[in-house]
Write a protein that holds these residues in place. Structure first.
Motif, short mmCIF file in Angstrom:
data_model
loop_
_atom_site.label_atom_id
_atom_site.label_comp_id
_atom_site.label_asym_id
_atom_site.label_seq_id
_atom_site.Cartn_x
_atom_site.Cartn_y
_atom_site.Cartn_z
N ALA A 411 -22.98 32.74 -15.06
CA ALA A 411 -23.24 32.17 -16.39
C ALA A 411 -24.70 31.70 -16.47
CB ALA A 411 -22.29 31.01 -16.66
N ILE A 412 -25.10 31.22 -17.63
CA ILE A 412 -26.42 30.60 -17.74
C ILE A 412 -26.46 29.38 -16.84
CG2 ILE A 412 -27.99 29.40 -19.33
CD1 ILE A 412 -26.98 31.22 -21.54
N GLN A 413 -27.55 29.23 -16.12
CA GLN A 413 -27.66 28.15 -15.14
C GLN A 413 -28.41 26.94 -15.72
OE1 GLN A 413 -26.04 28.42 -11.89
NE2 GLN A 413 -25.16 29.91 -13.33
N THR A 417 -31.85 18.36 -16.32
CA THR A 417 -32.76 18.28 -17.47
C THR A 417 -32.29 19.14 -18.63
OG1 THR A 417 -34.63 17.88 -16.00
CG2 THR A 417 -35.14 18.63 -18.23
N THR A 418 -31.75 20.30 -18.33
CA THR A 418 -31.40 21.26 -19.39
C THR A 418 -29.95 21.18 -19.84
OG1 THR A 418 -30.90 22.97 -17.75
CG2 THR A 418 -33.17 22.88 -18.60
N ALA A 448 -22.57 33.77 -25.71
CA ALA A 448 -22.16 32.39 -26.00
C ALA A 448 -21.21 31.87 -24.94
CB ALA A 448 -21.51 32.33 -27.38
N LEU A 449 -20.29 32.71 -24.47
CA LEU A 449 -19.37 32.28 -23.41
C LEU A 449 -20.13 31.93 -22.14
CD1 LEU A 449 -16.42 34.84 -23.81
CD2 LEU A 449 -16.59 32.50 -24.72
N ARG A 450 -21.16 32.69 -21.82
CA ARG A 450 -21.96 32.38 -20.62
C ARG A 450 -22.64 31.03 -20.77
NH1 ARG A 450 -26.32 35.36 -19.76
NH2 ARG A 450 -26.38 34.79 -17.55
N ALA A 451 -23.06 30.69 -21.97
CA ALA A 451 -23.70 29.39 -22.18
C ALA A 451 -22.67 28.26 -22.04
CB ALA A 451 -24.34 29.35 -23.57
N TRP A 456 -20.59 23.82 -18.82
CA TRP A 456 -19.43 23.05 -18.37
C TRP A 456 -19.32 23.05 -16.84
CZ3 TRP A 456 -17.24 19.40 -20.81
CH2 TRP A 456 -15.99 18.89 -20.41
N ASP A 457 -19.64 24.17 -16.23
CA ASP A 457 -19.66 24.25 -14.76
C ASP A 457 -20.62 23.22 -14.19
OD1 ASP A 457 -19.98 24.96 -12.07
OD2 ASP A 457 -21.13 26.76 -12.53
#
Length: 635
Positions: A411-413, A417-418, A448-451, A456-457
């Motif tokens: 997923a997006i890491q 900070t982010t 969007a699911l990856r975000a 959440w991860d």
């Protein structure tokens, strides 16, 4: 190439005499925990099953099939690795195929990024009844389109395009001629708020109506599948009876305090405010609990309407035209694959994507017009393809026990900070503003699911705040995206920003828009190099403005109306008319105009040219039940 495919078709025809079993996953008898996704049906050739478990494997989907001869078969599964375009190694959508209770050695959903036939190897089947199951391994959106078993070990399988469509039809033995779906005065395609109101309005005024909806529920973005609240004020001047029908579909919920306070009816405002105090959940405008979107209420209203035939789970896949008129719509059931033909005198495109107009050859626009073309203050100097995007909303809930969530390296890491430390993703979790919202919708939703999963991860497993999120569980994530903009069908008048801001009065004024000119733009997060998955809004306040009737029919398809976000407006003007209560009033007007077309044996344009006074009379009278029905005796 054409000759090669003809040879392949001949081999398929010969193979039909042998043992071939073609099973569309969406037609499985028991779908278990898998859900049906048809958002990209036009692009990839079919609807498919999706294992949308939010990190928890879903229950098996299963079906039974018969074969005549015991023997060896090669099994093919049409699937894809949905994150491969972003990641070269991961495969979060993994699943197994079980035959008669035994899992195949191969794991599916692990190979190519695009839809393809994954070879499952050679298996042995018994004569008679056999059972096949899809076993989700991850809960992270594995997907299966179809399963094909063949005794021909060397058969070639097409992956896309017309060749795949021909293959499906041959293997499933679908009839070439669609089944008769009936003949109607008005065929409405799209069962969102605009389409529902158009269908009911026309039916109540004596038209025989078909409403074709490509999902199992009505409401579009306002359904429990997408969960966007209804916005925009109704019952406004110059036609204060417009909007009562919208109230019948969803009067009690989806209001926020501001809208209630701004409503022109003091009694109605008091009713709404009291309901909000009694049921605080209804103050959650977007991404709320499923019950506030009242799917069953919409369904009952449509089913009980005289003169109206409702066709759920039916995707419009083609149109038949004669000259510049539509004569029929071809619809395909997204579960059975059966095709139907719906003939009509008039048609209304309420699909949002302008799909019917597009298939019929209607003039349309996508993206932003240039300032030189429209003269709008907020238009760009050079036209481009930027659109308002698709929201994929979500929320988490508190739990008594510690709730775990898997790591999502694909997923997006995020980092401290982010990351976005929230438990509810609202409208601003919006993606695809620089993409094609029609042809790329599966990829847009997947991004969007990856975000969502990546954020959440991090919050659950890695952040400094992970103790605060330990007893919070990701409960709901939309898998049907909530679109704002794609095609806009061009009418005899294209509404512009300056028409609204300068309050230009047109003689054919109809429904009133009250929402500000609300435009969305990508919102990058410093430190994240991937494309934005959030948006921000830039709103220009307006005074209530009555939109011309000429924005509600096609300028070059003689018998085509439109209602909803695909009406005849510029990108800038779309910012105010796109909200759903406003769209519902468009539908009411379209239904009224359709009834006049039937009465005078004419087309939508001539209602403006010859019968505008009759349309005004109908708009003054209204078609909905006045008085905020269902609010009961609240004082």
């Amino acid at each position: 190439m054409k000759l090669l495919w003809m040879i392949l078709l001949l081999s398929i025809s010969w193979s039909l005499k042998a043992d071939n079993i073609f099973i569309e996953a969406e037609s499985f008898d028991n779908k278990g925990g898998w859900v049906l996704d048809n958002q990209s049906m036009k692009q990839m050739g079919s609807s498919y099953l999706l294992a949308h478990g939010l990190g928890i494997p879903v229950k098996n989907a299963s079906t039974k099939f018969q074969i005549e001869n015991k023997g060896k078969y090669r099994i093919w599964v049409r699937t894809r690795n949905w994150v491969k375009k972003w990641d070269q190694t991961a495969a979060p959508g993994r699943f197994k195929v079980l035959l008669n209770g035994k899992a195949l050695e191969k794991t599916f959903g692990t190979e190519k990024a695009e839809w393809h036939w994954q070879n499952g190897g050679i298996i042995t089947l018994k004569a008679g009844e056999n059972k096949i199951e899809l076993q989700d391994l991850t809960g992270f959106d594995g997907r299966c389109d179809a399963v094909f078993l063949t005794s021909d070990m060397n058969m070639l399988l097409p992956d896309s395009g017309n060749e795949l469509a021909d293959f499906r039809r041959n293997m499933s033995e679908e009839p070439i001629i669609p089944e008769d779906g009936g003949e109607y005065d008005l065929v409405v395609v799209g069962g969102g708020i605009a389409g529902c109101c158009a269908a009911i309005s026309a039916a109540r005024l004596g038209c025989k109506v078909a409403l074709i909806q490509n999902r199992p529920v009505l409401g579009g973005n306002n359904s429990s599948e997408v969960r966007v609240g209804l916005s925009g004020l109704i019952t406004q001047q110059p036609y204060p009876q417009l909007g009562n029908l919208v109230d019948e579909l969803g009067p009690v919920g989806y209001w926020n305090d501001w809208e209630a306070q701004q409503d022109t009816s003091s009694l109605r405002s008091k009713q709404i405010m009291k309901i909000l105090r009694q049921e605080p959940a209804r103050k959650i405008h977007n991404a709320g609990p499923f019950f506030i979107y009242e799917d069953n209420k919409k369904l009952e209203l449509l089913q009980n309407e005289k003169n109206l035939n409702l066709f759920l789970n039916t995707q419009a896949v083609d149109v038949q035209t004669k000259g510049n008129k539509i004569i029929a719509i071809i619809g395909k059931n997204i579960e059975s694959g059966k095709e139907y033909i719906f003939k009509g005198q008039l048609f209304s495109d309420c699909t949002g994507d302008g799909e019917i107009g597009f298939l019929a050859g209607a003039d349309y626009r996508m993206g932003r017009e240039s300032k030189a073309e429209t003269g709008e203050l907020r238009a760009p100097l050079i036209a481009d393809q930027l659109v308002m995007g698709t929201s994929v909303q979500w929320y988490a809930e508190d739990t008594q026990d510690i709730s775990v969530f898997p790591n999502c390296p694909w997923a997006i890491q995020f980092n401290d900070t982010t990351c976005i430390p929230i438990t509810r993703g609202d409208w601003d979790w919006e993606v695809g503003l620089n993409d094609n919202q029609i042809t790329e919708i599966e990829s847009i939703r997947d991004y969007a699911l990856r975000a969502i999963y990546g954020n959440w991860d991090f919050l659950k497993n890695k952040s400094k705040m992970k103790e605060q999120f330990a007893r919070k569980k990701l409960t709901w994530v939309a898998y049907i995206g909530g679109k704002r903009e794609s095609r806009r069908l061009m009418g005899d008048l294209v509404l512009r920003e300056q028409d609204i801001l300068n309050n230009i009065q047109y003689e054919d004024a109809t429904f009133t828009t009250t929402w500000g000119i609300d435009l969305h733009y990508p919102k990058p997060i410093p430190g994240i190099k991937e494309a934005p998955f959030l948006s921000y809004c830039d709103v220009q306040d307006i005074k209530p403005y009555a939109v011309p009737y000429r924005c509600l029919y096609s300028r070059n398809i003689e018998n085509l109306f439109m209602a909803g976000r695909n009406i005849s407006v510029t990108h800038i003007a779309l910012g105010t008319v796109r909200v759903m209560r406003t769209g519902g009033m468009m539908g009411e007007v379209v239904g009224m105009a359709a009834s006049l077309c039937k009465k005078h044996c004419t087309n939508p344009r001539y209602i403006y040219l010859k019968y505008l006074s009759e349309l005004k009379t109908l708009m003054k009278r209204g078609i909905g039940k006045p008085g905020f029905p269902e609010a009961g005796n609240i004082n």
